[in-house]
Each structure stands twice: as C-alpha cells, then as structure tokens.
Scaffold this active site. Sequence first.
Site, PDB file in Angstrom:
ATOM      1  N   SER A 179      30.256  10.907   3.610  1.00 62.89           N
ATOM      2  CA  SER A 179      31.502  10.629   4.543  1.00 62.89           C
ATOM      3  C   SER A 179      30.953   9.104   5.509  1.00 62.89           C
ATOM      4  CB  SER A 179      30.207  11.837   5.694  1.00 62.89           C
ATOM      5  OG  SER A 179      29.332  11.279   5.580  1.00 62.89           O
ATOM      6  N   HIS A 228      31.939  17.791   3.929  1.00 57.58           N
ATOM      7  CA  HIS A 228      32.632  17.093   4.396  1.00 57.58           C
ATOM      8  C   HIS A 228      34.817  16.921   4.312  1.00 57.58           C
ATOM      9  CE1 HIS A 228      30.690  14.834   7.642  1.00 57.58           C
ATOM     10  NE2 HIS A 228      29.810  15.127   5.723  1.00 57.58           N
ATOM     11  N   LYS A 275      32.515  21.566  10.511  1.00 56.39           N
ATOM     12  CA  LYS A 275      33.606  20.523  10.925  1.00 56.39           C
ATOM     13  C   LYS A 275      35.286  20.762  10.760  1.00 56.39           C
ATOM     14  CE  LYS A 275      29.342  17.643   8.558  1.00 56.39           C
ATOM     15  NZ  LYS A 275      28.655  17.525   9.939  1.00 56.39           N
TER      16      LYS A 275
END
Length: 409
Positions: free
Chosen positions: A189, A217, A248
């Site tokens: 990431s 991610h 996320k």
Amino acid sequence: MDYNAALDQAIGKLHEEGRYRTFIDIERRKGSYPHATWTRPDGTESQITVWCGNDYLGMGQHPVVLAAMHEALDATGAGSGGTRNISGTTVYHKRLEAELADLHGKQSALVFSSAYIANDATLSTLRKLFPGLIIYSDTLNHASMIEGIKRGEGAKRIFRHNDVAHLRELLEADDPEAPKLIAFESIYSMDGDFGPIAEICDLADEFNALTYLDEVHAVGMYGPHGGGVAERDGLLDRIDIFNGTLGKAFGVFGGYIAASAKMCDAVRSYAPGFIFTTSLPPAVAAGAAASIAFLKTAEGQLLRDQQQLNARILKMRLRGLGMPIMDHGSHIVPVHVGNPVHCKALSDMLLADFGIYVQPINFPTVPRGTERLRFTPSPVHSPKEIDALVKAMDALWSMCKLNRSANVA
Ligand SMILES: Cc1ncc(COP(=O)(O)O)c(C=O)c1O
C-alpha cells in the site's frame, strides 16, 4: 534506571530525525465525506478535505451499512459480551464469516479484532500447527505479518520485494521435505504496486508450499465481487489462506482470514489472538457483512469503477505537472518527496493553507529517503476537490522549488 530520561531520549530521537508523529484531531461528517472538521491545537475549527483515508469507497457512511449497524445495535445492544467461545458468537458473526468465505471462494472464514491481529495470530499459530515450518516472506510485508512470522520456533527467509527468482533460490536451498509457507501481499500500500500472485503460486505448487496472501488493501476494491486481486485474476483457488480487513474499503472495523474449513478450525482452536479476546460488537459485524454484500453487487462495481477513474485522473493531472508520482496502476497515488522534514512541511502547509489533509509517510513505514505523500482518491472526491488538490500541489511545488522531473518507479 532513570525511566523518564530514557523516554525523553527515545522521543527526542524521533524529533531530531523529523519523524515524530502527531495526530491531527478530525471529525468526519457522515453524509459529506471526504469533508471533515479539523480542530486545531488552539481549539479553533476549520473544514478540511481528507485525502489520506483508507475508507477507499466511502462505505463508512453508506446507508446500507449504517442501517445494518443501527438494526443490530437496537436489537442486541453495544458489545458482544464475551470471547467467541464464551457467549460472544452471534448470528451477526456467523453471517459475516459466511459472507467472507463466499467472497474468497473458500469453505470458511474466521473474524479477528483487526487484520493486524489476524496476521499476527494466524502466522504465529501456523508455526505450532506445522512444526519446522519455514516461512518465506516478502521484504516489504506489513509489520503485522513480520511480527507473526518472528514469533515461535522455525525458520524464516526474506525474499527481495516481488523477486520470484530470489524466492526460488531460497526454496531450492531448503530441505524439500520441510513444511513451507509463502507470505505476501496483493497490493503493497505504500508504493501501490501489485504482488506477482500467479508466479508465486507456481513456485508454491512446485515446492509444495502453502500460500498466504494479505489482500488488506485490495478487498472490496478489485474483482467483480470485490474479492481482491486474486479474484480479479482468477486465482482464488490457488491461495490457501487469505487475510483481509473490514476497516478499509469495507469502511467498518475488524479483520479476518478465509481458508479451508480445516485450516480455519485449527487456527480457531489454537490461536491465542482469536481465543482469548472479546469478539467484535454485533453492530460492527452486521455493518461489515452488509458492506461486503453490497460491494459484491453491480452497484458496488460502480463505486469501484468511479474510484479507479478518480485515481487515474489524479495521476494524470499530477503527472502533467511533472510531479514524481509512483504509478503502478493501482488505486493509490503516492507522490515521492524523499526527505522527512520536507514531507512533513508539505503536509502541514496543505492542511493549514489549503484545507487538504494528507499525512506525511516517513520511516519506518517506508525506507528513509523515500518519504512521500500518499493520496487515496475515492468515489466521494468530486472533480472540484481533485482540482483543488492539484492546484494546491502545483503552488507548493513551485514555492518549495521541488523536483518536477518525472515518474518514480
Ligand atoms: C498490508 C496490511 N496488512 C494488515 C494491516 C492491518 O489492518 P487493520 O487495520 O485491519 O489492523 C494493514 C494496515 O494498514 C496493512 O496495510
């Protein structure tokens, strides 16, 4: 020992190196992400735009997620009241794990307090389950994997980032009979680059190794159902254990692994980080399950498409101004600065003068000399906000006479 002097020394070192971290006090506004209110240290407030959040799709304010959370909260109350084993397993936890197993095409899933804990607890437990296990780990793997790999007995081998030739060398040097596991990420990431999943799986087949893929991610972001890069590339069945976060792209909180029923059962039974801790609040589990289910649909795909479009537009515009962006084709937009003091100063000026919040990324998160600003465009960033960011970066780059030469690999 003079404990205070030792603490002063430790903190002073960070100040000297320009990498002392400060938290800024922000309150996101439901319904108007990416806008937030920033409270300065002197107590005054101003409106800002958040450009460094990992709520990549804005699911943290999505009505479907909020409705599911409200319903569970009203039905069951606040906390789960126990560990999974002792009264902490509810219909919401079961539903969430079923969604996750389906997302990754696996028989089972296991939810942890966070993806950090899921990595740490699972990898350290695999050492107990497979005595003599050798773990092969990409050098840029996340701290949570490194912590899990370090603990317990058994060897570890670190391969150069994304270097499958180096991984092969390491595999060839070990006892062919030893149990082996290759741990890596689908998207790293901080640079926004992809791991070579298919090539690593080929090596795993050849050397009879298990594969452990952190898709933290990527889940929600790639693949027709948001199953991550492995889903996008048709590689779901080649991964033995997936790790992902609910905090996320799914916009909520928590982490998990997805694997065979037997693997999940064994980890569930032996991992202290799963057994001896209170389970997720039911409302959190309900919100996460709703978010995953939504992102499996065509509407979810529209969010992914809009996010990718915004990322491409931002990269194109910054590149057009000669900014040193790191572009690997993913949804993350890092801009190389290369100096911790400059990086912090740019971040401070963006916030104070332009109302743009992007946290500086310094060592040890990234190697020294590669400090950067890391932008995370989302579908809820409008063209107006993208324009304001590009103009602010342009003005600061000129003011600070920074490098405009080119792309950074
Ligand atoms: C690659 C990777 N794995 C795991 C984690 C931990 O995720 P969580 O925030 O759910 O603990 C992170 C967090 O940023 C991450 O970047």
